[in-house]
Write a protein that holds these residues in place. Structure first.
Motif, PDB file in Angstrom:
ATOM      1  N   VAL A   1       0.818  -1.223   0.000  1.00 58.07           N
ATOM      2  CA  VAL A   1       0.000   0.000   0.000  1.00 58.07           C
ATOM      3  C   VAL A   1       0.852   1.274   0.000  1.00 58.07           C
ATOM      4  CG1 VAL A   1      -1.924  -1.141   1.169  1.00 58.07           C
ATOM      5  CG2 VAL A   1      -0.201   0.056   2.532  1.00 58.07           C
ATOM      6  N   GLY A   2       2.166   1.101  -0.104  1.00 51.68           N
ATOM      7  CA  GLY A   2       3.047   2.278  -0.064  1.00 51.68           C
ATOM      8  C   GLY A   2       3.447   2.672   1.344  1.00 51.68           C
ATOM      9  N   LYS A   3       3.413   1.700   2.254  1.00 41.81           N
ATOM     10  CA  LYS A   3       3.716   1.978   3.662  1.00 41.81           C
ATOM     11  C   LYS A   3       5.176   2.398   3.861  1.00 41.81           C
ATOM     12  CE  LYS A   3       3.818  -1.645   6.094  1.00 41.81           C
ATOM     13  NZ  LYS A   3       5.292  -1.643   6.179  1.00 41.81           N
ATOM     14  N   THR A   4       6.100   1.563   3.390  1.00 44.17           N
ATOM     15  CA  THR A   4       7.518   1.881   3.563  1.00 44.17           C
ATOM     16  C   THR A   4       7.920   3.089   2.720  1.00 44.17           C
ATOM     17  OG1 THR A   4       8.016  -0.430   4.063  1.00 44.17           O
ATOM     18  CG2 THR A   4       9.866   0.942   3.376  1.00 44.17           C
ATOM     19  N   THR A   5       7.367   3.198   1.522  1.00 40.48           N
ATOM     20  CA  THR A   5       7.622   4.372   0.672  1.00 40.48           C
ATOM     21  C   THR A   5       7.220   5.640   1.409  1.00 40.48           C
ATOM     22  OG1 THR A   5       7.261   3.091  -1.343  1.00 40.48           O
ATOM     23  CG2 THR A   5       7.022   5.471  -1.528  1.00 40.48           C
ATOM     24  N   THR A   6       6.067   5.591   2.077  1.00 35.63           N
ATOM     25  CA  THR A   6       5.596   6.748   2.845  1.00 35.63           C
ATOM     26  C   THR A   6       6.491   7.008   4.051  1.00 35.63           C
ATOM     27  OG1 THR A   6       3.299   6.559   2.119  1.00 35.63           O
ATOM     28  CG2 THR A   6       3.678   7.598   4.268  1.00 35.63           C
ATOM     29  N   ALA A   7       6.846   5.953   4.778  1.00 35.11           N
ATOM     30  CA  ALA A   7       7.697   6.131   5.969  1.00 35.11           C
ATOM     31  C   ALA A   7       9.024   6.799   5.596  1.00 35.11           C
ATOM     32  CB  ALA A   7       7.939   4.783   6.640  1.00 35.11           C
ATOM     33  N   ILE A   8       9.667   6.301   4.544  1.00 30.27           N
ATOM     34  CA  ILE A   8      10.965   6.846   4.126  1.00 30.27           C
ATOM     35  C   ILE A   8      10.829   8.292   3.644  1.00 30.27           C
ATOM     36  CG2 ILE A   8      12.759   6.725   2.330  1.00 30.27           C
ATOM     37  CD1 ILE A   8      12.537   3.678   2.454  1.00 30.27           C
TER      38      ILE A   8
ATOM     39  N   GLN B   1      11.195  -7.661   7.040  1.00 26.56           N
ATOM     40  CA  GLN B   1      11.674  -7.650   5.652  1.00 26.56           C
ATOM     41  C   GLN B   1      12.788  -6.621   5.447  1.00 26.56           C
ATOM     42  OE1 GLN B   1       8.404  -7.939   2.577  1.00 26.56           O
ATOM     43  NE2 GLN B   1       7.127  -7.788   4.406  1.00 26.56           N
ATOM     44  N   GLY B   2      12.809  -5.603   6.293  1.00 21.01           N
ATOM     45  CA  GLY B   2      13.901  -4.621   6.258  1.00 21.01           C
ATOM     46  C   GLY B   2      13.909  -3.726   5.040  1.00 21.01           C
ATOM     47  N   MET B   3      12.746  -3.461   4.460  1.00 22.84           N
ATOM     48  CA  MET B   3      12.715  -2.664   3.229  1.00 22.84           C
ATOM     49  C   MET B   3      13.105  -1.200   3.461  1.00 22.84           C
ATOM     50  SD  MET B   3      12.109  -4.526   0.666  1.00 22.84           S
ATOM     51  CE  MET B   3      12.606  -6.162   1.136  1.00 22.84           C
ATOM     52  N   ALA B   4      12.796  -0.649   4.624  1.00 22.49           N
ATOM     53  CA  ALA B   4      13.200   0.735   4.902  1.00 22.49           C
ATOM     54  C   ALA B   4      14.716   0.830   5.029  1.00 22.49           C
ATOM     55  CB  ALA B   4      12.523   1.243   6.172  1.00 22.49           C
ATOM     56  N   THR B   5      15.320  -0.180   5.648  1.00 26.42           N
ATOM     57  CA  THR B   5      16.777  -0.230   5.789  1.00 26.42           C
ATOM     58  C   THR B   5      17.431  -0.292   4.409  1.00 26.42           C
ATOM     59  OG1 THR B   5      16.559  -1.365   7.918  1.00 26.42           O
ATOM     60  CG2 THR B   5      18.690  -1.554   6.800  1.00 26.42           C
ATOM     61  N   ILE B   6      16.971  -1.232   3.593  1.00 26.63           N
ATOM     62  CA  ILE B   6      17.525  -1.403   2.248  1.00 26.63           C
ATOM     63  C   ILE B   6      17.241  -0.179   1.383  1.00 26.63           C
ATOM     64  CG2 ILE B   6      17.351  -2.810   0.135  1.00 26.63           C
ATOM     65  CD1 ILE B   6      16.556  -5.165   2.129  1.00 26.63           C
ATOM     66  N   GLY B   7      16.028   0.379   1.535  1.00 32.53           N
ATOM     67  CA  GLY B   7      15.628   1.543   0.738  1.00 32.53           C
ATOM     68  C   GLY B   7      16.411   2.794   1.058  1.00 32.53           C
ATOM     69  N   LEU B   8      17.134   2.789   2.182  1.00 32.47           N
ATOM     70  CA  LEU B   8      18.018   3.917   2.521  1.00 32.47           C
ATOM     71  C   LEU B   8      19.484   3.537   2.339  1.00 32.47           C
ATOM     72  CD1 LEU B   8      16.108   5.410   5.578  1.00 32.47           C
ATOM     73  CD2 LEU B   8      16.525   6.519   3.371  1.00 32.47           C
TER      74      LEU B   8
ATOM     75  N   PHE C   1      18.153  13.417   9.420  1.00 28.81           N
ATOM     76  CA  PHE C   1      17.353  12.212   9.168  1.00 28.81           C
ATOM     77  C   PHE C   1      18.195  10.991   9.520  1.00 28.81           C
ATOM     78  CE2 PHE C   1      15.237   9.509   5.572  1.00 28.81           C
ATOM     79  CZ  PHE C   1      14.555   8.773   6.526  1.00 28.81           C
ATOM     80  N   TYR C   2      17.692  10.210  10.496  1.00 29.36           N
ATOM     81  CA  TYR C   2      18.417   9.044  11.007  1.00 29.36           C
ATOM     82  C   TYR C   2      17.553   7.793  10.876  1.00 29.36           C
ATOM     83  CZ  TYR C   2      21.355  12.617  13.179  1.00 29.36           C
ATOM     84  OH  TYR C   2      22.176  13.681  13.389  1.00 29.36           O
ATOM     85  N   ILE C   3      18.214   6.642  10.872  1.00 28.07           N
ATOM     86  CA  ILE C   3      17.477   5.375  10.846  1.00 28.07           C
ATOM     87  C   ILE C   3      18.008   4.433  11.925  1.00 28.07           C
ATOM     88  CG2 ILE C   3      19.007   4.421   9.040  1.00 28.07           C
ATOM     89  CD1 ILE C   3      16.463   2.785   8.118  1.00 28.07           C
ATOM     90  N   CYS C   4      17.089   3.729  12.563  1.00 25.66           N
ATOM     91  CA  CYS C   4      17.461   2.564  13.367  1.00 25.66           C
ATOM     92  C   CYS C   4      17.092   1.365  12.506  1.00 25.66           C
ATOM     93  CB  CYS C   4      16.710   2.524  14.695  1.00 25.66           C
ATOM     94  SG  CYS C   4      17.206   1.092  15.685  1.00 25.66           S
ATOM     95  N   PRO C   5      18.092   0.674  11.953  1.00 28.01           N
ATOM     96  CA  PRO C   5      17.800  -0.351  10.944  1.00 28.01           C
ATOM     97  C   PRO C   5      17.188  -1.618  11.528  1.00 28.01           C
ATOM     98  CG  PRO C   5      20.167  -0.228  11.366  1.00 28.01           C
ATOM     99  CD  PRO C   5      19.531   0.849  12.193  1.00 28.01           C
ATOM    100  N   CYS C   6      16.794  -2.475  10.603  1.00 30.69           N
ATOM    101  CA  CYS C   6      16.312  -3.816  10.938  1.00 30.69           C
ATOM    102  C   CYS C   6      17.470  -4.784  10.744  1.00 30.69           C
ATOM    103  CB  CYS C   6      15.158  -4.163   9.994  1.00 30.69           C
ATOM    104  SG  CYS C   6      14.774  -5.910   9.924  1.00 30.69           S
TER     105      CYS C   6
END
Length: 260
Positions: A23-30, A51-58, A90-95
């Protein structure tokens, strides 16, 4: 490692959740997190989806012992797990791979629903916004995210089955509100994957606005090639193509949230 420079006053923890996938959840989060950081907001994105898509997407690797799981299960301080991104503020705590075992490991534990809340409380004063990218399910990971959050942001795609799953999600929010987090509210509904060429997208948009009156954002996220391509380059769409329709939509959404 995340370096503490100053503390901020206004801060909010927002779970980005919808148990329906795609639904575009990770796209929206990033991209919402990245957009807010451009408006001088200090933002943390927690990748809470195994799945770690936000981690990979960054552009970050999924590495063992270097993710949110370590704060939940191994007592690590969250600030030792936070990493910077290519965008200032902008910071990330990865999966990390271990997160996929979290639900089975905590199944019989006491206070299993509050582990993320305790971890985020260690750092929330350093950020204006903390976004939690939830998995597409309503298991213990999502319950932990909802128990830790101040509010929930729900992406709904403007397609035929767009509203499917929303009643169950609202029921889950109600249960979390009753049992674990009496402060939880709905931040808003974001319409995603809008295709202006189809009548269906327009019809679903009208239906969602009618059904969920008052909580749907004015800004609509279009379906674009640039939004789909950006994660494969490990970048938010703002760094991939700032002039694209997707970039402009998320910048406008960030403004709408800040005004609210």
């Amino acid at each position: 490692m995340f370096h503490v420079e100053h503390s901020t006053i206004m801060n909010k923890i927002i779970a980005v959740a919808n148990q329906k996938g795609g639904v575009g959840k990770t796209t929206t989060a990033i991209n919402l997190a990245a957009s807010l950081s451009l408006y001088n907001q200090r933002v943390l994105l927690v990748d809470f989806d195994p799945q770690g898509m936000a981690t990979i997407g960054l552009g970050k690797p999924k590495e063992e012992n270097k993710g949110i799981y370590q704060a939940l299960m191994n007592g690590r301080h969250l600030k030792d797990l936070i990493q910077p991104t290519e965008i200032d503020n902008f910071y990330i705590c990865p999966c990390s791979p271990e997160l996929s075992g979290f639900e089975a490991e905590v199944y019989t534990e006491e206070n299993r629903e509050k582990r993320l809340r305790h971890a985020l409380n260690q750092v929330r004063k350093y950020f204006n916004f903390i976004f939690i990218d939830c998995p597409p399910s309503l298991g213990f990971l999502t319950i932990n995210a909802l128990a830790a959050a101040d509010s929930v942001l729900v992406p709904i795609q403007t397609e035929f089955f767009g509203m499917e799953g929303v009643p169950e999600l609202l029921q889950t929010l109600d249960e979390v509100h009753q049992h674990f987090n009496s402060h939880l509210s709905i931040e808003g509904i974001i319409l995603t994957m809008f295709d202006e060429r189809t009548n269906l997208s327009k019809q679903v948009t009208e239906e969602v606005r009618r059904s969920l009156k008052g909580i749907v954002y004015q800004v609509i996220i279009p379906r674009t090639i640039k939004l789909a391509e950006a994660p494969s380059f490990g970048k938010p769409v703002l760094l991939y193509d700032i002039k694209s329709k997707g970039s402009q939509a998320y910048l406008n959404l960030a403004q709408e949230i800040l005004k609210k």
